[in-house]
Scaffold this active site. Structure first.
Site, PDB file in Angstrom:
ATOM      1  N   LYS A  79       0.844  -1.198   0.000  1.00 32.03           N
ATOM      2  CA  LYS A  79       0.000   0.000   0.000  1.00 32.03           C
ATOM      3  C   LYS A  79       0.876   1.244   0.000  1.00 32.03           C
ATOM      4  O   LYS A  79       1.905   1.298   0.684  1.00 32.03           O
ATOM      5  CB  LYS A  79      -0.915  -0.017   1.233  1.00 32.03           C
ATOM      6  CG  LYS A  79      -1.939   1.116   1.271  1.00 32.03           C
ATOM      7  CD  LYS A  79      -2.881   0.977   2.466  1.00 32.03           C
ATOM      8  CE  LYS A  79      -3.902   2.107   2.523  1.00 32.03           C
ATOM      9  NZ  LYS A  79      -4.857   1.969   3.631  1.00 32.03           N
ATOM     10  N   SER A 159      -9.915   2.417   2.715  1.00 33.54           N
ATOM     11  CA  SER A 159      -8.965   3.073   1.844  1.00 33.54           C
ATOM     12  C   SER A 159      -8.027   2.118   1.108  1.00 33.54           C
ATOM     13  O   SER A 159      -7.370   2.497   0.155  1.00 33.54           O
ATOM     14  CB  SER A 159      -8.129   4.056   2.663  1.00 33.54           C
ATOM     15  OG  SER A 159      -7.310   3.354   3.602  1.00 33.54           O
ATOM     16  N   SER A 183     -10.592   0.221   6.980  1.00 32.49           N
ATOM     17  CA  SER A 183      -9.941   0.295   5.668  1.00 32.49           C
ATOM     18  C   SER A 183      -9.242  -0.970   5.210  1.00 32.49           C
ATOM     19  O   SER A 183      -8.736  -1.022   4.089  1.00 32.49           O
ATOM     20  CB  SER A 183      -8.936   1.452   5.654  1.00 32.49           C
ATOM     21  OG  SER A 183      -9.609   2.688   5.625  1.00 32.49           O
TER      22      SER A 183
END
Length: 494
Positions: A79, A159, A183
Site C-alpha cells: 500500500k 482506503s 480500511s
C-alpha cells in the site's frame, strides 16, 4: 504448468521449496499479470519490476542454500502508505509529489527480512481517507468483481482498495494494508478477500504515513485465512521506534488456523441490527452463526450499548488527529511546492493544490473540533465516548465471550461515482458502521468472505476478538471460510 498467480501463499511456498518453479518465474508471472490488468483496474500507482526481479533472484539463491525465510520468494503489493526506501511513497496524494523516502517502514522491513518480494506500490484513498478508493490523486481503483449481466465498474472499498483489488485479481500473492476505521475489512468484504486489522500495537506504525495515530494499524489482505495468518506473523513484532508498539511475543498465527471453534462462545451484538439493513446481510449473518454452532461454538446474544455513538465519535477523533498529522505538509521540506509572495502564501497555495477535496474536508472538521471553545464540546466528549465503547467490549469479554460475529459491511460493492454517495458524504461514512468500533476500542477484527448477494457480488462477515487474541479470529474465520466453500474467482473481463 498451473497459472502461478492463482496459487495461495502457502502453496507457492511449497512449490518454491520443491523447486517446481523459481521465485523469478513466480515474480515474472505476477509482473505480466500487472502489465495486462493494471490499465483497467488502476490498482498499482508504481510498479518496480527491476527491484522485484533482483529480490526474487536473491530468494532463489537463499532457497538453493537451504536458507529460505517464511515468505521466501512470495511477491507482494505494498500500500502506498508504507515508506519504501528509494521508491514512490505518496499516500496517493499530490502534496507528496515525487517523494521517495530514505528509509524503510518497519512492517515492510520485516517482510523483506522474511524473504518477500516487492512488486510495487498500491493505490489507495488519499491519506487513507475514504471508503471507496475514489479520493486517490491517481484516480479510482476498479473492483475486479462485476454484478451479473452488468459492465458497471464497482468500487473495491477503501482506503485499501488497491490492495484488495490487486489480491482479488491475482496481481499479487498478498498485500499490506492499513485500517483506521475499516480500511482493511471493508475492501476485503467488497472483493471476496480476507483482511485482518490486528490489535492496536501488534504491528509497528513506524514509517507508515499517519492519518489518525491512535487508530491506524497495519495488517494484511490475502486470498485465504491461512495466507493472512502467514503474512501477519511476518508483519507483527515489537518495534522500539514506535512508542505504541507492544512488546509481546508473536505467535505462529498459521498454526492456529485449523484449531476450530469447539467450546468457544461467540457473541451476537443486538445493536448491530441496524434499521434498513438488507435482508441478505441479515441472512448471511444467521448462516455464519449456524456454521460456527455446527462446529461446536456456543452462540450468545450480547449488548454493546454505546455502538450507536461510535461513528459520530470516530468522525471527531479521526479528523482531529488528521488535522494535527497533516500540518507537516507545507510545501517547504519535501513534496509539492507552489511558490507565493511570502511563506504564508506558499503554505496556502501548496496545500490548496496538493490536498484533495475529502482530505480538505476532514482537516477542516478536525481543525474546527480542536479549536478554542469547541475542544471540550467535541474532542474531549468524543474521547469519553470512546472509553465507554471500549468498556462495552471489556465487559462482554469478561463475561466469557471469546469472539463476536457481525456483518462486515451494510451492502455489497456499489458503483464508482454512485450519485447518492457523492451527494451525501455521511452516506459514504456509513459504510464503516460495523467496523469503526473495533478501531475505537483498539481490538482485532477480521473480515472473511461468507456469501454472495443476489447480483453475484461477494459479501463478508466480521469477527471481533479480545486484545492480542488474533489466533481465535483466524480459527473462527477458517471455519466460516471452509463452511462457505466459495469460488472467489471474479470472471475475467479486464
Amino acid at each position: 504448468m498451473t497459472d502461478l498467480t492463482r496459487l495461495s501463499i502457502a502453496d507457492a511456498r511449497k512449490g518454491l521449496d520443491a523447486k517446481t518453479f523459481s521465485a523469478r518465474e513466480l515474480t515474472d508471472a505476477y509482473l505480466a499479470a500487472i502489465e495486462a490488468a493494471n490499465p483497467a483496474l488502476n490498482a498499482y500507482v508504481a510498479v518496480t519490476p527491476d527491484k522485484a526481479r533482483d529480490m526474487a533472484e536473491a530468494s532463489d539463491a537463499r532457497i538453493a542454500k537451504g536458507e529460505a525465510g517464511p515468505l521466501e520468494g512470495i511477491p507482494l503489493g505494498i500500500k502506498d502508505l508504507f515508506g519504501t526506501k528509494g521508491v514512490h511513497t505518496q499516500a496517493a496524494s499530490h502534496i507528496l509529489d515525487g517523494f521517495k523516502p530514505g528509509y524503510e517502514s518497519s512492517v515492510t522491513s520485516n517482510l523483506w527480512r522474511d524473504g518477500a518480494v516487492m512488486l510495487g506500490k498500491l493505490n489507495m484513498d488519499e491519506f487513507a481517507m475514504g471508503s471507496s478508493n475514489e479520493t486517490s490523486y491517481y484516480g479510482p481503483v476498479v473492483n475486479p468483481w462485476r454484478a451479473k449481466g452488468s459492465d458497471t465498474d464497482l468500487v473495491p472499498g477503501g482506503s485499501s482498495g488497491g490492495s484488495a483489488s490487486a489480491v482479488a485479481a491475482w496481481l499479487c500473492a498478498g498485500a499490506t494494508a492499513t485500517d483506521t476505521g475499516g480500511s482493511i475489512r471493508q475492501p476485503a468484504a467488497f472483493t471476496g478477500t480476507v483482511g485482518i486489522k490486528p490489535t492496536y500495537g501488534r504491528c509497528s506504525r513506524w514509517g507508515v504515513v499517519a492519518f489518525a495515530s491512535s487508530l491506524d494499524q497495519a495488517g494484511p489482505i490475502a486470498r485465504t485465512v491461512e495466507d493472512a495468518a502467514l503474512m501477519m506473523t511476518s508483519m507483527s513484532g515489537f518495534d522500539p521506534k514506535d512508542s505504541t508498539s507492544v512488546d509481546l511475543a508473536v505467535p505462529d498465527f498459521a498454526a492456529a488456523v485449523e484449531r476450530g471453534v469447539k467450546g468457544l462462545v461467540i457473541g451476537v451484538p443486538r445493536e448491530y441490527r441496524m434499521d434498513g439493513m438488507p435482508q441478505e446481510i441479515e441472512a448471511l449473518w444467521q448462516e455464519g452463526l449456524s456454521w460456527l454452532k455446527a462446529e461446536g461454538a456456543e452462540i450468545r446474544d450480547i449488548s454493546l450499548p454505546h455502538t450507536k455513538y461510535a461513528l459520530p465519535a470516530y468522525y471527531i477523533v479521526a479528523p482531529a488527529e488528521a488535522s494535527s498529522n497533516l500540518a507537516r505538509y507545507d510545501g517547504v521540506k519535501y513534496g509539492l511546492r507552489v511558490t507565493g509572495k511570502d511563506i504564508t502564501d506558499l503554505y496556502e497555495m501548496s496545500r490548496a493544490a496538493g490536498f484533495g477535496r475529502e482530505v480538505k474536508r476532514r482537516v477542516m472538521i478536525g481543525t474546527y473540533v480542536l479549536s478554542a471553545g469547541y475542544y471540550d464540546a467535541y474532542y474531549v466528549r468524543a474521547q469519553k465516548v470512546r472509553t465507554l465503547i471500549k468498556r462495552d467490549f471489556e465487559q462482554v469479554f469478561a463475561a466469557g465471550v471469546d469472539a463476536i460475529l457481525t456483518p462486515a459491511t451494510p451492502s455489497a460493492a456499489f458503483g464508482i461515482g454512485d450519485a447518492a454517495m457523492k451527494a451525501d458524504p455521511v452516506k459514504m461514512y456509513l459504510n464503516d458502521i460495523f467496523t469503526v468500533t473495533v478501531n475505537m476500542a483498539g481490538l482485532p477484527g477480521i473480515a472473511v468472505p461468507a456469501g454472495m448477494d443476489g447480483q453475484g457480488l461477494p459479501l463478508g462477515l466480521q469477527l471481533i476478538g479480545k486484545p492480542f487474541d488474533e489466533e481465535t479470529l483466524f480459527a473462527a474465520a477458517r471455519v466460516i471460510e471452509r463452511s462457505a466453500g466459495l469460488d472467489l474467482s471474479p470472471a475475467k473481463w479486464w
